[in-house]
Design a protein around this motif. Structure first.
Motif, PDB file in Angstrom:
ATOM      1  N   VAL A   1      13.043   7.641 -35.715  1.00 46.43           N
ATOM      2  CA  VAL A   1      13.804   8.900 -35.828  1.00 46.43           C
ATOM      3  C   VAL A   1      13.724   9.683 -34.511  1.00 46.43           C
ATOM      4  O   VAL A   1      14.735  10.217 -34.031  1.00 46.43           O
ATOM      5  CB  VAL A   1      13.284   9.736 -37.021  1.00 46.43           C
ATOM      6  CG1 VAL A   1      13.886  11.143 -37.009  1.00 46.43           C
ATOM      7  CG2 VAL A   1      13.601   9.033 -38.349  1.00 46.43           C
ATOM      8  N   MET A   2      12.553   9.717 -33.901  1.00 51.30           N
ATOM      9  CA  MET A   2      12.409  10.438 -32.629  1.00 51.30           C
ATOM     10  C   MET A   2      13.279   9.797 -31.547  1.00 51.30           C
ATOM     11  O   MET A   2      14.021  10.491 -30.838  1.00 51.30           O
ATOM     12  CB  MET A   2      10.946  10.444 -32.187  1.00 51.30           C
ATOM     13  CG  MET A   2      10.707  11.275 -30.945  1.00 51.30           C
ATOM     14  SD  MET A   2       9.033  11.100 -30.317  1.00 51.30           S
ATOM     15  CE  MET A   2       9.116   9.472 -29.581  1.00 51.30           C
TER      16      MET A   2
ATOM     17  N   GLY B   1      15.913   7.942 -32.059  1.00 50.06           N
ATOM     18  CA  GLY B   1      17.304   8.187 -32.447  1.00 50.06           C
ATOM     19  C   GLY B   1      17.766   9.573 -32.020  1.00 50.06           C
ATOM     20  O   GLY B   1      18.893   9.754 -31.533  1.00 50.06           O
ATOM     21  N   SER B   2      16.909  10.556 -32.191  1.00 49.37           N
ATOM     22  CA  SER B   2      17.235  11.926 -31.802  1.00 49.37           C
ATOM     23  C   SER B   2      17.433  12.034 -30.291  1.00 49.37           C
ATOM     24  O   SER B   2      18.377  12.688 -29.808  1.00 49.37           O
ATOM     25  CB  SER B   2      16.093  12.846 -32.272  1.00 49.37           C
ATOM     26  OG  SER B   2      16.305  14.152 -31.842  1.00 49.37           O
ATOM     27  N   ARG B   3      16.580  11.365 -29.537  1.00 50.03           N
ATOM     28  CA  ARG B   3      16.723  11.376 -28.068  1.00 50.03           C
ATOM     29  C   ARG B   3      18.000  10.666 -27.639  1.00 50.03           C
ATOM     30  O   ARG B   3      18.682  11.101 -26.697  1.00 50.03           O
ATOM     31  CB  ARG B   3      15.518  10.690 -27.423  1.00 50.03           C
ATOM     32  CG  ARG B   3      14.273  11.540 -27.504  1.00 50.03           C
ATOM     33  CD  ARG B   3      13.125  10.838 -26.800  1.00 50.03           C
ATOM     34  NE  ARG B   3      11.907  11.623 -26.918  1.00 50.03           N
ATOM     35  CZ  ARG B   3      10.685  11.130 -26.733  1.00 50.03           C
ATOM     36  NH1 ARG B   3      10.528   9.849 -26.430  1.00 50.03           N
ATOM     37  NH2 ARG B   3       9.634  11.892 -26.850  1.00 50.03           N
TER      38      ARG B   3
ATOM     39  N   ALA C   1      20.752  10.443 -29.397  1.00 51.20           N
ATOM     40  CA  ALA C   1      21.861  11.361 -29.724  1.00 51.20           C
ATOM     41  C   ALA C   1      22.014  12.417 -28.634  1.00 51.20           C
ATOM     42  O   ALA C   1      23.137  12.729 -28.207  1.00 51.20           O
ATOM     43  CB  ALA C   1      21.613  12.003 -31.089  1.00 51.20           C
ATOM     44  N   ALA C   2      20.893  12.952 -28.151  1.00 45.83           N
ATOM     45  CA  ALA C   2      20.942  13.953 -27.071  1.00 45.83           C
ATOM     46  C   ALA C   2      21.508  13.324 -25.795  1.00 45.83           C
ATOM     47  O   ALA C   2      22.391  13.900 -25.144  1.00 45.83           O
ATOM     48  CB  ALA C   2      19.550  14.522 -26.830  1.00 45.83           C
TER      49      ALA C   2
ATOM     50  N   ASP D   1      26.010  16.915 -29.095  1.00 49.15           N
ATOM     51  CA  ASP D   1      25.461  18.262 -29.283  1.00 49.15           C
ATOM     52  C   ASP D   1      26.027  18.953 -30.514  1.00 49.15           C
ATOM     53  O   ASP D   1      25.445  19.909 -31.022  1.00 49.15           O
ATOM     54  CB  ASP D   1      25.742  19.111 -28.033  1.00 49.15           C
ATOM     55  CG  ASP D   1      25.105  18.491 -26.788  1.00 49.15           C
ATOM     56  OD1 ASP D   1      24.055  17.849 -26.924  1.00 49.15           O
ATOM     57  OD2 ASP D   1      25.686  18.632 -25.696  1.00 49.15           O
TER      58      ASP D   1
ATOM     59  N   GLY E   1      26.394  17.552 -33.364  1.00 49.82           N
ATOM     60  CA  GLY E   1      25.798  16.952 -34.559  1.00 49.82           C
ATOM     61  C   GLY E   1      25.995  15.449 -34.602  1.00 49.82           C
ATOM     62  O   GLY E   1      26.764  14.869 -33.824  1.00 49.82           O
TER      63      GLY E   1
ATOM     64  N   ARG F   1      24.810  11.787 -37.393  1.00 43.34           N
ATOM     65  CA  ARG F   1      24.238  11.356 -38.673  1.00 43.34           C
ATOM     66  C   ARG F   1      23.266  10.214 -38.433  1.00 43.34           C
ATOM     67  O   ARG F   1      23.573   9.278 -37.689  1.00 43.34           O
ATOM     68  CB  ARG F   1      25.343  10.908 -39.628  1.00 43.34           C
ATOM     69  CG  ARG F   1      24.803  10.491 -41.007  1.00 43.34           C
ATOM     70  CD  ARG F   1      25.942  10.306 -42.004  1.00 43.34           C
ATOM     71  NE  ARG F   1      26.574  11.582 -42.279  1.00 43.34           N
ATOM     72  CZ  ARG F   1      27.824  11.709 -42.776  1.00 43.34           C
ATOM     73  NH1 ARG F   1      28.539  10.635 -43.035  1.00 43.34           N
ATOM     74  NH2 ARG F   1      28.319  12.900 -43.005  1.00 43.34           N
ATOM     75  N   MET F   2      22.095  10.301 -39.099  1.00 44.36           N
ATOM     76  CA  MET F   2      21.144   9.187 -39.139  1.00 44.36           C
ATOM     77  C   MET F   2      21.165   8.614 -40.548  1.00 44.36           C
ATOM     78  O   MET F   2      21.118   9.376 -41.515  1.00 44.36           O
ATOM     79  CB  MET F   2      19.725   9.663 -38.829  1.00 44.36           C
ATOM     80  CG  MET F   2      19.497  10.063 -37.404  1.00 44.36           C
ATOM     81  SD  MET F   2      17.725  10.397 -37.181  1.00 44.36           S
ATOM     82  CE  MET F   2      17.723  10.875 -35.465  1.00 44.36           C
TER      83      MET F   2
ATOM     84  N   ILE G   1      22.641   5.560 -35.974  1.00 49.75           N
ATOM     85  CA  ILE G   1      22.940   6.850 -35.352  1.00 49.75           C
ATOM     86  C   ILE G   1      24.445   6.890 -35.139  1.00 49.75           C
ATOM     87  O   ILE G   1      24.989   6.046 -34.426  1.00 49.75           O
ATOM     88  CB  ILE G   1      22.267   7.027 -33.964  1.00 49.75           C
ATOM     89  CG1 ILE G   1      20.808   6.567 -33.976  1.00 49.75           C
ATOM     90  CG2 ILE G   1      22.420   8.452 -33.461  1.00 49.75           C
ATOM     91  CD1 ILE G   1      19.893   7.371 -34.800  1.00 49.75           C
TER      92      ILE G   1
END
Ligand code: AMP
Ligand code: ZN
Length: 113
Positions: free
Chosen positions: A65-66, A68-70, A72-73, A78, A80, A82-83, A102
């Motif tokens: 998840v971490m 995946g979040s990076r 996405a960034a 920015d 939004g 979906r995971m 992602i």
């Protein structure tokens, strides 16, 4: 697992469009994208799904998840994203190696159907 598609992708026995890699996870572009950006984050250690969890797997999924979040960034999602972790037959899981989708780059509907 020797006959697992995503193990082979993580081991680079099957080519993929790599996004990111570290000791724990491998991330690559989905071959059949469902959004303008569609990436997959997989653990290097094979386990089938989030149906059966333990502390070790929970740590790995947290790392997925971490990452995946990076990603996405980095992709500039920015507004939004979906995971998704599809799980089992009713969850629409087609590859039995745990993976995090992602998705982003357009407005995504909910529920997905
Ligand atoms: P799921 O339906 O949640 O099990 O997701 C499996 C995903 O893997 C689907 O979105 C497929 O498009 C994707 N996929 C299958 N084979 C490959 C491949 N060789 N390279 C990249 N993505 C793949
Ligand atoms: Zn596997």
């Amino acid at each position: 697992m020797s006959d697992c598609l995503f193990c082979k992708i993580a081991n680079k026995e099957i080519p993929s469009e790599k996004i990111y890699e570290d000791d724990v996870v491998f991330a690559f572009k989905d071959i059949d994208p469902k959004a303008p950006f569609h990436g997959l984050v997989i653990p290097k250690m094979h386990f089938p799904s989030v149906k059966e969890m333990d502390e070790e797997r929970a740590k790995i999924v947290g790392h997925m998840v971490m990452v995946g979040s990076r990603i996405a960034a980095d992709q500039g999602l920015d507004n939004g994203f979906r995971m998704v972790i599809n799980t089992g037959e009713d969850g629409g899981q087609t590859v039995d190696h745990c993976h995090l989708h992602i998705l982003g780059g357009r407005s995504l509907q909910w529920p997905p159907g």
